[in-house]
Design an enzyme around this catalytic site. Structure first.
Site, short mmCIF file in Angstrom:
data_model
loop_
_atom_site.label_atom_id
_atom_site.label_comp_id
_atom_site.label_asym_id
_atom_site.label_seq_id
_atom_site.Cartn_x
_atom_site.Cartn_y
_atom_site.Cartn_z
N HIS A 147 0.86 -1.18 0.00
CA HIS A 147 0.00 0.00 0.00
C HIS A 147 0.91 1.23 0.00
CE1 HIS A 147 -3.56 -2.43 0.69
NE2 HIS A 147 -2.93 -3.04 1.68
N HIS B 95 -0.44 -6.76 -5.26
CA HIS B 95 -0.44 -8.02 -4.52
C HIS B 95 0.27 -9.07 -5.36
CE1 HIS B 95 -2.44 -12.06 -4.52
NE2 HIS B 95 -2.08 -12.02 -3.26
N ASN C 270 1.60 -13.41 -4.84
CA ASN C 270 1.97 -14.58 -4.05
C ASN C 270 2.23 -15.77 -4.97
OD1 ASN C 270 -0.33 -16.73 -3.95
ND2 ASN C 270 -1.40 -14.77 -3.72
N GLY D 38 -4.11 -22.10 11.76
CA GLY D 38 -3.36 -21.70 12.94
C GLY D 38 -2.11 -20.91 12.68
N HIS E 123 0.57 -5.98 -17.51
CA HIS E 123 0.09 -7.20 -18.19
C HIS E 123 1.09 -7.69 -19.23
CE1 HIS E 123 -3.99 -7.91 -16.62
NE2 HIS E 123 -3.99 -6.60 -16.36
N ARG F 175 3.07 -20.19 -4.32
CA ARG F 175 3.08 -21.18 -3.26
C ARG F 175 3.10 -22.60 -3.85
NH1 ARG F 175 -1.66 -18.75 -3.88
NH2 ARG F 175 -3.47 -20.00 -4.48
#
Length: 292
Positions: free
Chosen positions: A118, A128, A130, A275, A162, A132
């Site tokens: 931000h 943003h 990510n 968790g 893009h 994984r």
């Protein structure tokens, strides 16, 4: 699969290191325009731990957050490697997605990098990213992508973002970019607002072609595309002056971002359900936002 897990986790950590260095470099080089006289921001780094029900080691990661920089108002770059057994609700959710064997064996391993930025200047887009890897005894897959979230849109910035992603995806097959762009358009959509969160990007999940090396290489190039797609936009816009109206537009747009991440984002739901450190999971939320 242990070697593949180690390679993926090492890659995500290296990408984190590269991004942190690049972002601190942007802070150092900002010497003209709004906030140029402020002190350059630096990341605060802390370890995170995943809480397991029985108190056993369940992995963790690094949370790197910069607040109050002269370019970045708040940016987090988190990396994690977590493992153990899924809770009942998370196990049911995975089984409902069709993950093989998940009904009978809740063990899992996951590693990835997650980033949200931000910005101080309303003309510089939020972003943003990510990537994984996820493993269970019955399956493995990759996921992730990046998307641009400007509050003040510039068509040329969107085109650059893009085009850079497309250039990194095309060597893996020219069908990847249009497919992942469409996926991002659908995934980063806010149904209750009837609008997209930003101007899109690329996104994939459950990527398992049967060729781990090919899928890992694709995931790496999604990560490599990020700095090349985003840093030039920051360099172009960070020196522009802004008005009170521009700042108001930014704060209201951040409200959309918060709504999406708290209500719809799959990563937020998974992190809280398994968790992981709540501060790390909720790192994506903006420091200040407004609703009209």
């Amino acid at each position: 699969m242990q070697d593949e897990k180690s390679r993926a986790a090492s890659w995500f950590r290296q990408l984190r290191d590269d991004i942190v260095a690049a972002f601190e470099g942007l802070e150092d080089s900002h010497d003209n325009g709004p906030m140029a006289d402020a002190a350059p921001g630096r990341f605060d780094v802390s370890e995170t731990k995943r809480a397991s029900d029985d108190g056993s080691d369940a992995g963790g990661g690094l949370m790197s957050v910069m607040r109050g920089g002269r370019v970045f108002e708040k940016v987090g770059v988190n990396v994690s490697e977590v493992y153990g057994s899924l809770g009942v609700q998370a196990q049911k959710a995975m089984a409902a997605r069709g993950v093989p064997g998940m009904e009978d064996d809740p063990r899992f391993w996951a590693s990835g990098i997650s980033l949200v930025a931000h910005m101080q200047n309303p003309h510089v887009p939020a972003v943003h990213m990510n990537t994984r890897m996820f493993w269970t005894p019955g399956a493995w897959w990759f996921g992730g992508g990046s998307d641009l979230n400007p509050c003040i849109e510039y068509d040329e910035d969107t085109a650059h973002f893009h085009a850079t992603q497309k250039a990194h995806l095309d060597p893996h097959g020219t069908d990847h970019y249009p497919h992942l762009k469409k996926w991002a358009d659908e995934y980063f959509y806010i149904p209750h607002r009837h609008r997209a969160r930003g101007v899109g990007g690329i996104f994939m999940d459950d990527q398992n072609s049967g060729d781990w090396e090919a899928d890992f290489a694709l995931t790496q190039d999604i990560g490599r595309a990020f700095l090349k797609a985003y840093v030039p936009l920051v360099e172009k816009r960070r020196g522009q002056n802004w008005s009170d109206a521009d700042k108001e537009t930014q704060l209201v747009h951040r409200g959309l971002y918060a709504e999406y991440n708290l209500v719809y984002d799959r990563g937020t739901k998974f992190g809280l359900a398994t968790g992981h450190d709540a501060d790390a999971v909720l790192m994506s939320l903006p420091p200040v936002a407004k609703w009209t």
